[in-house]
Design an enzyme around this catalytic site. Structure first.
Site, mmCIF file in Angstrom:
data_model
loop_
_atom_site.group_PDB
_atom_site.id
_atom_site.type_symbol
_atom_site.label_atom_id
_atom_site.label_comp_id
_atom_site.label_asym_id
_atom_site.label_seq_id
_atom_site.Cartn_x
_atom_site.Cartn_y
_atom_site.Cartn_z
ATOM 1 N N GLU A 115 62.686 42.200 42.790
ATOM 2 C CA GLU A 115 61.702 42.064 41.127
ATOM 3 C C GLU A 115 61.127 43.428 40.503
ATOM 4 O OE1 GLU A 115 60.139 38.475 40.998
ATOM 5 O OE2 GLU A 115 58.706 39.109 39.231
ATOM 6 N N ASP A 117 60.203 43.966 36.747
ATOM 7 C CA ASP A 117 59.303 43.702 35.716
ATOM 8 C C ASP A 117 59.078 44.400 34.182
ATOM 9 O OD1 ASP A 117 59.304 41.049 37.764
ATOM 10 O OD2 ASP A 117 57.672 41.772 37.755
ATOM 11 N N GLU A 119 56.580 43.295 31.415
ATOM 12 C CA GLU A 119 55.803 41.674 31.568
ATOM 13 C C GLU A 119 54.797 41.481 30.123
ATOM 14 O OE1 GLU A 119 54.915 39.526 35.165
ATOM 15 O OE2 GLU A 119 54.110 41.224 35.274
ATOM 16 N N GLN A 132 53.265 45.337 31.478
ATOM 17 C CA GLN A 132 52.975 46.038 32.725
ATOM 18 C C GLN A 132 54.364 45.596 33.097
ATOM 19 O OE1 GLN A 132 50.377 44.824 35.835
ATOM 20 N NE2 GLN A 132 52.042 42.225 36.480
ATOM 21 N N ASN A 134 56.418 46.726 36.753
ATOM 22 C CA ASN A 134 55.718 46.420 38.024
ATOM 23 C C ASN A 134 57.525 46.421 38.860
ATOM 24 O OD1 ASN A 134 55.357 45.862 40.739
ATOM 25 N ND2 ASN A 134 53.923 44.194 39.749
ATOM 26 N N ASP A 142 54.926 36.013 53.667
ATOM 27 C CA ASP A 142 53.674 35.441 53.952
ATOM 28 C C ASP A 142 52.858 35.774 52.795
ATOM 29 O OD1 ASP A 142 52.933 38.307 53.790
ATOM 30 O OD2 ASP A 142 51.846 38.591 55.498
ATOM 31 N N ARG A 148 53.888 47.421 42.188
ATOM 32 C CA ARG A 148 53.633 48.901 42.308
ATOM 33 C C ARG A 148 53.511 48.802 40.628
ATOM 34 N NH1 ARG A 148 56.659 47.986 45.913
ATOM 35 N NH2 ARG A 148 56.886 50.029 48.079
ATOM 36 N N SER A 210 44.814 32.193 35.963
ATOM 37 C CA SER A 210 43.966 32.938 36.986
ATOM 38 C C SER A 210 43.667 34.896 37.515
ATOM 39 C CB SER A 210 45.179 32.229 38.648
ATOM 40 O OG SER A 210 45.891 33.185 38.412
ATOM 41 N N TRP A 211 45.197 35.413 36.332
ATOM 42 C CA TRP A 211 45.340 36.568 36.628
ATOM 43 C C TRP A 211 45.284 38.121 35.293
ATOM 44 C CZ3 TRP A 211 49.502 39.576 35.792
ATOM 45 C CH2 TRP A 211 50.872 38.756 36.267
#
Length: 295
Positions: A115, A117, A119, A132, A134, A142, A148, A210-211
């Site tokens: 990916e 990004d 954002e 942002q 990334n 997992d 990054r 949440s973030w």
């Protein structure tokens, strides 16, 4: 035709200098033609009731409310290219809201995807958006993804007008552009730290309470719904996954590859004045997972 292109480049350069930001000397958002219509390159991915396309297909509006967000996706996967759109964000309370423009192959490789990004992280009134960037490479099953991230404030109000945002991706580098200013270059240093599998281009808006804002301290407040993002002037200049090996990659500079000295100077200006986070400089990160930071 060549004279018209030269005059256009000079005019664009003058406009950039007059606004106080440095001229990169190369303007891919004006060099490449936009798509003739939204559906020539994209289609709805989810939340169709929260997405409208203008009658001439020159723009698309997506929004988030308590029922749903929305997203669109390129019709083809690509193995390289220049992907751009002009975007206008919503003013006011936007905490917890993420508007994104990004490359991904998550639907083909869930839990093990690549990916790239851009954002826009919403905020409370009076505080600016953060942009942002990334890069993910083969996220593990997992879901312990190695981000990054590099984050920036912008040198303009992204809610007042449309501005161009772009990702250039080829086998050697990834470059993020804002109004043709390269704000970040991520070079390929090894196959383990660079995305090589085909990806699709996406645009989305969604609830990331949440973030997204102060690590979840401020959440989406649906009293301010709908949260709206507007996209126009879509550009896709790339080699699809089905294109022959002779497909020509989109040039990142006047010389064709890399960045020119003038582009590097513009990137240094952006990073020196507006970058607020660099994962390579974070002492809390395990840099054994990001070997590109040491080279």
């Amino acid at each position: 035709m060549a004279l018209l292109l030269l005059l256009s480049t000079i005019l664009i350069s003058m406009l950039h200098w007059s606004s106080g930001q440095p001229s990169p000397g190369y303007f891919p958002s004006h060099r490449f033609k936009p798509l003739p219509g939204f559906y020539h390159g994209y289609s709805n991915l989810w939340g169709p009731q929260h997405q409208t396309v203008s009658g001439d297909q020159s723009s698309v509006t997506i929004w988030l409310d308590r029922n749903s967000g929305s997203g669109f996706k390129s019709n083809r996967p690509y193995r390289s290219g220049y992907f751009a759109a002009s975007i206008k964000l919503q003013a006011g309370y936007t905490a917890g809201v993420i508007t994104a423009f990004y490359l991904s192959n998550d639907q083909v490789h869930p839990g093990f995807h690549d990916e790239v990004d851009i954002e826009f992280m919403g905020n409370t009134p009076g505080k600016p958006y953060r942009l942002q960037t990334n890069v993910y490479i083969r996220g593990s099953g997992d879901r312990r993804y190695v981000g990054r991230e590099m984050k920036f404030y912008l040198w303009f109000d992204p809610t007042a007008d449309f501005h161009s945002y772009a990702i250039l991706w080829n086998p050697d580098e990834i470059i993020f552009f804002v109004d043709d200013i390269p704000i970040r270059r991520y070079p390929r240093k090894s196959e383990n730290t660079f995305p090589m599998r085909p990806m699709w281009m996406y645009g989305t808006i969604w609830d990331a309470s949440s973030w997204a804002t102060d690590r979840g301290k401020y959440r989406v407040d649906y009293r301010y719904q709908p949260f709206v993002a507007r996209f126009t002037r879509f550009i896709i200049r790339g080699c699809s996954a089905y294109a022959p090996s002779s497909c020509r990659q989109a040039p990142s500079s006047q010389s064709g590859s890399g960045l020119s000295p003038q582009q590097y100077a513009a990137m240094q200006w952006a990073q020196s004045n507006y970058m607020v986070y660099n994962y390579c400089m974070d002492p809390k990160r395990d840099h054994a997972l990001t070997p590109e930071c040491s080279g």
